[in-house]
Design a protein around this motif. Sequence first.
Motif, mmCIF file in Angstrom:
data_model
loop_
_atom_site.group_PDB
_atom_site.id
_atom_site.type_symbol
_atom_site.label_atom_id
_atom_site.label_comp_id
_atom_site.label_asym_id
_atom_site.label_seq_id
_atom_site.Cartn_x
_atom_site.Cartn_y
_atom_site.Cartn_z
ATOM 1 N N SER A 1 0.827 -1.200 0.000
ATOM 2 C CA SER A 1 0.000 0.000 0.000
ATOM 3 C C SER A 1 0.863 1.252 0.000
ATOM 4 C CB SER A 1 -0.927 -0.008 1.218
ATOM 5 O OG SER A 1 -1.730 1.147 1.243
ATOM 6 N N GLU A 2 1.997 1.206 0.695
ATOM 7 C CA GLU A 2 2.891 2.367 0.765
ATOM 8 C C GLU A 2 3.459 2.691 -0.617
ATOM 9 O OE1 GLU A 2 6.968 3.805 3.097
ATOM 10 O OE2 GLU A 2 5.943 1.960 3.694
ATOM 11 N N ARG A 3 3.922 1.654 -1.319
ATOM 12 C CA ARG A 3 4.436 1.886 -2.673
ATOM 13 C C ARG A 3 3.306 2.318 -3.601
ATOM 14 N NH1 ARG A 3 7.330 -3.122 -1.963
ATOM 15 N NH2 ARG A 3 5.815 -4.119 -3.362
ATOM 16 N N PHE B 1 0.567 6.157 -7.071
ATOM 17 C CA PHE B 1 -0.698 6.862 -7.333
ATOM 18 C C PHE B 1 -0.427 8.355 -7.514
ATOM 19 C CE2 PHE B 1 -4.718 8.856 -6.190
ATOM 20 C CZ PHE B 1 -5.656 8.041 -6.803
ATOM 21 N N GLY B 2 0.493 8.884 -6.700
ATOM 22 C CA GLY B 2 0.858 10.289 -6.824
ATOM 23 C C GLY B 2 1.760 10.555 -8.013
ATOM 24 N N GLU B 3 2.733 9.683 -8.244
ATOM 25 C CA GLU B 3 3.679 9.880 -9.337
ATOM 26 C C GLU B 3 2.987 9.854 -10.694
ATOM 27 O OE1 GLU B 3 6.841 7.082 -9.181
ATOM 28 O OE2 GLU B 3 7.750 7.915 -7.367
ATOM 29 N N GLU C 1 3.856 -2.948 -9.961
ATOM 30 C CA GLU C 1 3.338 -1.584 -9.801
ATOM 31 C C GLU C 1 1.813 -1.597 -9.762
ATOM 32 O OE1 GLU C 1 6.602 1.374 -11.869
ATOM 33 O OE2 GLU C 1 5.257 0.236 -13.187
ATOM 34 N N VAL C 2 1.217 -2.402 -10.628
ATOM 35 C CA VAL C 2 -0.246 -2.503 -10.648
ATOM 36 C C VAL C 2 -0.753 -3.096 -9.336
ATOM 37 C CG1 VAL C 2 -2.236 -3.488 -11.823
ATOM 38 C CG2 VAL C 2 -0.261 -2.729 -13.159
ATOM 39 N N SER C 3 -0.102 -4.150 -8.868
ATOM 40 C CA SER C 3 -0.510 -4.774 -7.601
ATOM 41 C C SER C 3 -0.427 -3.780 -6.449
ATOM 42 C CB SER C 3 0.370 -5.987 -7.304
ATOM 43 O OG SER C 3 0.184 -6.997 -8.270
ATOM 44 N N ILE D 1 -5.459 1.368 -3.311
ATOM 45 C CA ILE D 1 -6.849 1.785 -3.543
ATOM 46 C C ILE D 1 -7.796 0.972 -2.667
ATOM 47 C CG2 ILE D 1 -8.707 1.765 -5.251
ATOM 48 C CD1 ILE D 1 -6.641 2.541 -7.364
ATOM 49 N N GLY D 2 -7.548 -0.331 -2.563
ATOM 50 C CA GLY D 2 -8.420 -1.189 -1.757
ATOM 51 C C GLY D 2 -8.439 -0.799 -0.295
ATOM 52 N N GLU D 3 -7.300 -0.354 0.240
ATOM 53 C CA GLU D 3 -7.241 0.013 1.657
ATOM 54 C C GLU D 3 -7.686 1.445 1.907
ATOM 55 O OE1 GLU D 3 -3.332 -0.718 3.104
ATOM 56 O OE2 GLU D 3 -3.375 -2.884 2.667
ATOM 57 N N GLU D 4 -7.482 2.314 0.934
ATOM 58 C CA GLU D 4 -7.677 3.749 1.172
ATOM 59 C C GLU D 4 -9.043 4.258 0.733
ATOM 60 O OE1 GLU D 4 -6.227 7.423 2.640
ATOM 61 O OE2 GLU D 4 -5.373 5.398 2.724
#
Length: 658
Positions: A254-256, A261-263, A320-322, A328-331
């Motif tokens: 999730s951190e990566r 997501f921002g990049e 990267e997709v994972s 997204i699933g956690e946030e």
Amino acid sequence: MIDNKMRWTFVVASLLVLIFFVWQIKKEYNPPYLSYQKTFKALLVQKTAGESEIKDFKIGVRQRWIDKLNRVDRCETCHLGIEDPRFVDAPQPFTTHPDPDTHTIEKFGCTVCHGGQGLATSLEDSHGPVENWHNAIYHKNLMENSCSLCHGEFIQDQAPVLAKGREIFKAFGCRGCHKVDGIARVKTGPPLIRLGEKVKRDWLYRWLINPEGYLKKTRMPDFKPSKQEAADMVAYIFSRFKAGNADNKISGSSERGKRLFGEFRCLSCHAVEGKGGDIGPDLTKVSSKLKPQWLYRWIKTPHSAWSETKMPDYGLLDQEVSDIVTFIGEEYSDFELEEGQVKKDLKLLAGGDAINGKELIKTYGCTGCHEIEGVEDRGEIGPELTTIGDIHISRLGFGEIQVAPENRTVANWLYNKMRNPRLFKKELKMPDYHFSDLEVAALTTYLLSRKGEEISSSYILPLGAPPSDYAPQGEFGNIIKKYRCLVCHKINGKGGDMATDLSQEGSRVRKAWLKDFMKIPDTIRPILVDRMPRFHMSDSEIETVYSYFRNVLVDDRVENLSGAIEKMGLNDPDKVTSGKDLYYEKYACQACHQIDLKGGFIGPDLTKAGERLRPEWIAYYLRDPKAFLKRSVKPVFNFTETEIRDLTAFLIHPKEKK
């Protein structure tokens, strides 16, 4: 006895004839417009300097015959100051027309734009509606519907309300259910093929019941189905779904994922809690909707799931997709949704009737917007709207709604139909789009513009450009499609308005800068929220893009300056210093532009202008800043040729911190 009866009959009849005769004489000598003309004459006395104008003023009907429009207008009988600039501040009906020069009364009259009954001489009859004359005068908010009669289907800025209505009609897929000659039928919603692999069953049920409950700004209309009807439709959709590898777990960081997501600047297109773009769907609660396995496949290869999607193919690595899917699933979940509600919904869904669900999908016309597996497209199930603006009010039912005669107009019916589609008959199937008042007015204006009337060719003045048919081919065309460049950028009239128009990009930018920018896009305009996403573009793709830019997307006005630029001596330190003084002192360009993080935010950052822009472009732009963008806020300073030379020298020269 009989003679007396006949005598009295004759007396009564004679009295009635006399009364009618007196009434007609009174009407002739006291017409409805008389009070207006007397009031105007009094105003004229106040505004005129001489007596001759007062003496020339005649009481009576004013009439214009507009031969080429086959119209007779008597509106000036009351609207007496319509061409007189002295009455610009006068009350109605004496106010000066706001555009008497462009639309002259002599050529156009009044009713071709305003509607109403031109031959009438009373307020009630002229403004209408009245018996046997239903074309009432248009409300000021709907006035622009007449503009397309002369100016065509593609008018834009000159009639913004009409243009907005046309845009709404297209964007919300109205053409899917209603035939309109000259407009192609396009499904605006995503295909609902194997939808059971994509969304969660309980989410689909709640979505059908209340689309705005999940997404406030959705274009999905509210069909107002009963709970059982929604359950039946869900049952049919999921009856087409065969479970496969749907339970394969997505393993990521999730951190990566948050960093990626921002990049990749996902918020340039998607919103989260009201912040971000509106090109793609809102992601605030998306993990409550989508199954992670489907989301993984979508982010990895979006075009295989829906060829018409605006989502670009980022070329992301599997890990990267994972990571992004895990983030997204956690946030982004519906944290207000209670587990008990989900169980309750699933229990109700267990009783869904798939057969009835399929029939409901047909009845509600879902195939007007979506391709649905197993359901035949019935075509346009709503009434044709090609000439809805000319329809007679007698063909539009108000149902049991009590409407005063003066409000029984086509415009009023359409307006209220858009606000509440089932107002006049609850059994109708047209869904509720929850349009705002401004959207309803715009859409009504557009529908009123759909007339069958033809106008003399001498009145035709097309405004606005028809849709561009630009479609790049070959390698460059494939790259444009892969990265969906025309969603944000425009080329030769085709594409979006969110980012820079690329039609002259080959004359604008340098190759080295473009290569670096495509690898790691940086900020050019500090004030903009939307940013260029980072794609995994290969060197060969970037080379193809630049080659196309330099060979095709060029402007000869800029290219022809190459010889002059060579003679300017732009590396001369004195010219650089002079340009610096012009920039900071004489023209104060730092009020809008930044250099080394100092200056305004309105214009682009100019710190690396020399690395980014070709000197020919800078010189031509300084000479004519409106050449490529008419609505540019860049002031026209009318620089001298010497000032253009020195400013160009300063801008392309490496900047020293001031």
